[in-house]
Design a protein around this motif. Structure first.
Motif, PDB file in Angstrom:
ATOM      1  N   UNK A 108      54.441  30.097  32.807  1.00 32.87           N
ATOM      2  CA  UNK A 108      55.089  29.119  33.691  1.00 32.87           C
ATOM      3  C   UNK A 108      54.231  28.766  34.907  1.00 32.87           C
ATOM      4  N   UNK A 109      53.181  29.560  35.149  1.00 35.01           N
ATOM      5  CA  UNK A 109      52.330  29.276  36.309  1.00 35.01           C
ATOM      6  C   UNK A 109      50.916  29.805  36.133  1.00 35.01           C
ATOM      7  N   UNK A 110      49.964  28.952  36.452  1.00 36.34           N
ATOM      8  CA  UNK A 110      48.557  29.354  36.448  1.00 36.34           C
ATOM      9  C   UNK A 110      48.104  29.766  37.842  1.00 36.34           C
ATOM     10  N   UNK A 111      48.999  29.653  38.811  1.00 38.46           N
ATOM     11  CA  UNK A 111      48.635  29.878  40.208  1.00 38.46           C
ATOM     12  C   UNK A 111      49.125  31.205  40.783  1.00 38.46           C
ATOM     13  N   UNK A 112      50.128  31.823  40.152  1.00 39.86           N
ATOM     14  CA  UNK A 112      50.658  33.085  40.668  1.00 39.86           C
ATOM     15  C   UNK A 112      49.655  34.210  40.432  1.00 39.86           C
ATOM     16  N   UNK A 113      49.407  35.001  41.463  1.00 45.24           N
ATOM     17  CA  UNK A 113      48.536  36.175  41.336  1.00 45.24           C
ATOM     18  C   UNK A 113      49.367  37.311  40.742  1.00 45.24           C
ATOM     19  N   UNK A 114      48.872  37.930  39.681  1.00 43.51           N
ATOM     20  CA  UNK A 114      49.621  38.990  38.996  1.00 43.51           C
ATOM     21  C   UNK A 114      48.777  40.256  38.934  1.00 43.51           C
ATOM     22  N   UNK A 115      49.251  41.315  39.585  1.00 45.17           N
ATOM     23  CA  UNK A 115      48.533  42.590  39.593  1.00 45.17           C
ATOM     24  C   UNK A 115      49.343  43.626  38.820  1.00 45.17           C
ATOM     25  N   UNK A 116      48.790  44.106  37.723  1.00 42.92           N
ATOM     26  CA  UNK A 116      49.433  45.191  36.984  1.00 42.92           C
ATOM     27  C   UNK A 116      49.164  46.482  37.744  1.00 42.92           C
ATOM     28  N   UNK A 117      50.229  47.163  38.154  1.00 42.12           N
ATOM     29  CA  UNK A 117      50.122  48.375  38.969  1.00 42.12           C
ATOM     30  C   UNK A 117      50.815  49.506  38.236  1.00 42.12           C
ATOM     31  N   UNK A 118      50.059  50.485  37.767  1.00 40.52           N
ATOM     32  CA  UNK A 118      50.611  51.506  36.884  1.00 40.52           C
ATOM     33  C   UNK A 118      49.881  52.828  37.012  1.00 40.52           C
ATOM     34  N   UNK A 119      50.499  53.888  36.505  1.00 46.16           N
ATOM     35  CA  UNK A 119      49.826  55.189  36.439  1.00 46.16           C
ATOM     36  C   UNK A 119      48.959  55.283  35.186  1.00 46.16           C
TER      37      UNK A 119
END
Length: 202
Positions: free
Chosen positions: A71-82
């Motif tokens: 739905x968006x090419x502009x949202x910054x997405x950071x996968x944050x996991x152990x």
């Protein structure tokens, strides 16, 4: 200031991140504990950056990342996991995440990843990327991670087919690919390999 959404099913984790990121200058921070809740927040508040845990109560964080990117090419997405296994980094990159950060890293590392992701949301950054690229032949796809999660829950082929909206034949094809990549021959061995390779820990 950029709007930030934290997606994690642990309230203590969300609260800790919220406090730390507030000290870093982020003052408009939203929270979500599931994929469903995250979709509502995203639709309502349109955050600029989102941190996403992989293991959520109603599905895989990769599913959410894929939906966000659709739905968006502009949202910054950071996968944050152990989870730090290379397969997770490959899957995060494949579904369109901007960065992959381990929860064991200090806050400045997360902040740096967030800031870089805001500038270049369609790029991908993670520790040890050279190693990730050198072993792409065994990379599990995001869909295969979804199947692994179903296997862990003891789901049958028919149940997995229904849960993931794919045919039983497609489930079997994915399972065959998973077995090949994990170098196993059955479900029990695949689940054991998940634990051995750090593919199922929170």
């Amino acid at each position: 200031m950029n709007r930030l959404l934290i997606v994690d099913d642990h309230a203590l984790v969300r609260e800790g991140l919220k406090r730390a990121l507030t000290h870093e200058g982020f003052n408009e921070i939203f929270e979500a504990c599931s994929i469903a809740q995250a979709r509502t927040v995203i639709t309502t508040f349109q955050p600029d950056v989102i941190t996403v845990d992989i293991n959520l109560p109603d599905g895989s964080g990769f599913e959410l990342v894929s939906w966000i990117r659709s739905i968006s090419q502009d949202i910054a997405i950071v996968v944050l996991t152990l989870n730090e296994h290379d397969n997770y980094k490959r899957a995060a990159m494949k579904v369109g995440a901007s960065a992959f950060v381990s929860k064991s890293e200090p806050i400045p590392v997360l902040v740096a990843a967030i800031k870089h992701s805001l500038i270049a949301p369609l790029s991908f950054s993670a520790q040890g990327l050279e190693k990730v690229f050198s072993r792409t032949h065994n990379a599990l796809t995001a869909r295969e991670f979804d199947l692994l999660a179903q296997l862990k829950q003891g789901q049958t082929t028919a149940q997995i087919s229904k849960s993931l909206f794919i045919s039983p034949a497609t489930v079997k094809t994915h399972l065959a690919s998973i077995y090949r990549k994990l170098e196993v021959t059955n479900r029990t061995a695949a689940i054991h390999a998940m634990h051995e390779q750090g593919l199922s820990s929170k």
